[in-house]
Design a protein around this motif. Sequence first.
Motif, PDB file in Angstrom:
ATOM      1  N   VAL A   3      -5.525   9.598  -8.851  1.00  0.00           N
ATOM      2  CA  VAL A   3      -5.811   9.661 -10.283  1.00  0.00           C
ATOM      3  C   VAL A   3      -4.705  10.475 -10.949  1.00  0.00           C
ATOM      4  N   TYR A   4      -4.157   9.934 -12.038  1.00  0.00           N
ATOM      5  CA  TYR A   4      -3.096  10.602 -12.791  1.00  0.00           C
ATOM      6  C   TYR A   4      -3.459  10.625 -14.264  1.00  0.00           C
ATOM      7  N   THR A   5      -2.942  11.623 -14.964  1.00  0.00           N
ATOM      8  CA  THR A   5      -3.071  11.605 -16.420  1.00  0.00           C
ATOM      9  C   THR A   5      -2.027  10.643 -16.965  1.00  0.00           C
ATOM     10  N   TYR A   6      -2.196  10.271 -18.206  1.00  0.00           N
ATOM     11  CA  TYR A   6      -1.238   9.375 -18.852  1.00  0.00           C
ATOM     12  C   TYR A   6       0.170   9.972 -18.809  1.00  0.00           C
ATOM     13  N   SER A   7       0.285  11.260 -19.118  1.00  0.00           N
ATOM     14  CA  SER A   7       1.602  11.911 -19.134  1.00  0.00           C
ATOM     15  C   SER A   7       2.243  11.909 -17.759  1.00  0.00           C
ATOM     16  N   GLU A   8       1.464  12.210 -16.728  1.00  0.00           N
ATOM     17  CA  GLU A   8       1.992  12.178 -15.358  1.00  0.00           C
ATOM     18  C   GLU A   8       2.458  10.774 -14.994  1.00  0.00           C
ATOM     19  N   ALA A   9       1.645   9.793 -15.329  1.00  0.00           N
ATOM     20  CA  ALA A   9       1.967   8.406 -14.994  1.00  0.00           C
ATOM     21  C   ALA A   9       3.243   7.957 -15.696  1.00  0.00           C
ATOM     22  N   ARG A  10       3.397   8.353 -16.926  1.00  0.00           N
ATOM     23  CA  ARG A  10       4.585   7.976 -17.692  1.00  0.00           C
ATOM     24  C   ARG A  10       5.843   8.558 -17.048  1.00  0.00           C
ATOM     25  N   GLN A  11       5.759   9.786 -16.586  1.00  0.00           N
ATOM     26  CA  GLN A  11       6.917  10.454 -15.996  1.00  0.00           C
ATOM     27  C   GLN A  11       7.227   9.959 -14.587  1.00  0.00           C
ATOM     28  N   ARG A  12       6.219   9.474 -13.877  1.00  0.00           N
ATOM     29  CA  ARG A  12       6.389   9.118 -12.470  1.00  0.00           C
ATOM     30  C   ARG A  12       6.058   7.650 -12.194  1.00  0.00           C
ATOM     31  N   LEU A  13       6.294   6.770 -13.161  1.00  0.00           N
ATOM     32  CA  LEU A  13       5.841   5.384 -13.055  1.00  0.00           C
ATOM     33  C   LEU A  13       6.360   4.678 -11.803  1.00  0.00           C
ATOM     34  N   ALA A  14       7.637   4.793 -11.493  1.00  0.00           N
ATOM     35  CA  ALA A  14       8.181   4.093 -10.324  1.00  0.00           C
ATOM     36  C   ALA A  14       7.463   4.536  -9.056  1.00  0.00           C
ATOM     37  N   ASN A  15       7.247   5.821  -8.907  1.00  0.00           N
ATOM     38  CA  ASN A  15       6.554   6.345  -7.736  1.00  0.00           C
ATOM     39  C   ASN A  15       5.106   5.863  -7.695  1.00  0.00           C
ATOM     40  N   ILE A  16       4.467   5.859  -8.837  1.00  0.00           N
ATOM     41  CA  ILE A  16       3.065   5.421  -8.907  1.00  0.00           C
ATOM     42  C   ILE A  16       2.932   3.946  -8.546  1.00  0.00           C
ATOM     43  N   LEU A  17       3.883   3.126  -8.969  1.00  0.00           N
ATOM     44  CA  LEU A  17       3.845   1.707  -8.604  1.00  0.00           C
ATOM     45  C   LEU A  17       4.001   1.534  -7.098  1.00  0.00           C
ATOM     46  N   ASN A  18       4.825   2.355  -6.476  1.00  0.00           N
ATOM     47  CA  ASN A  18       4.956   2.295  -5.017  1.00  0.00           C
ATOM     48  C   ASN A  18       3.660   2.707  -4.334  1.00  0.00           C
ATOM     49  N   ILE A  19       2.990   3.718  -4.849  1.00  0.00           N
ATOM     50  CA  ILE A  19       1.706   4.147  -4.289  1.00  0.00           C
ATOM     51  C   ILE A  19       0.670   3.037  -4.440  1.00  0.00           C
TER      52      ILE A  19
END
Length: 79
Positions: A3-19
């Motif tokens: 689970v990520y906040t919107y701000s975290e997701a925006r900053q780490r989008l490439a990593n989140i897509l890999n996860i």
Amino acid sequence: MKVYTYSEARQRLANILNIARTEEVVIKRRGGETFSIIFRKSSKSPFDVTGIKTKATTNDILDAVKKSRERFPEPDVQD
């Protein structure tokens, strides 16, 4: 599930897509809305196209390519 906040997701989008390739990822907005990111593998390649039937031979196609190259020659490259 991560689970990520919107701000975290925006900053780490490439990593989140890999996860998201291996597990569901949830993004929470300040107002309480939640969104899930789930990886979906494509069922087939975008290059997997159906063929067409034609009476053109290999030589016909090669001749057409040759003629098109003669009309638009590649520029000389100098070092």
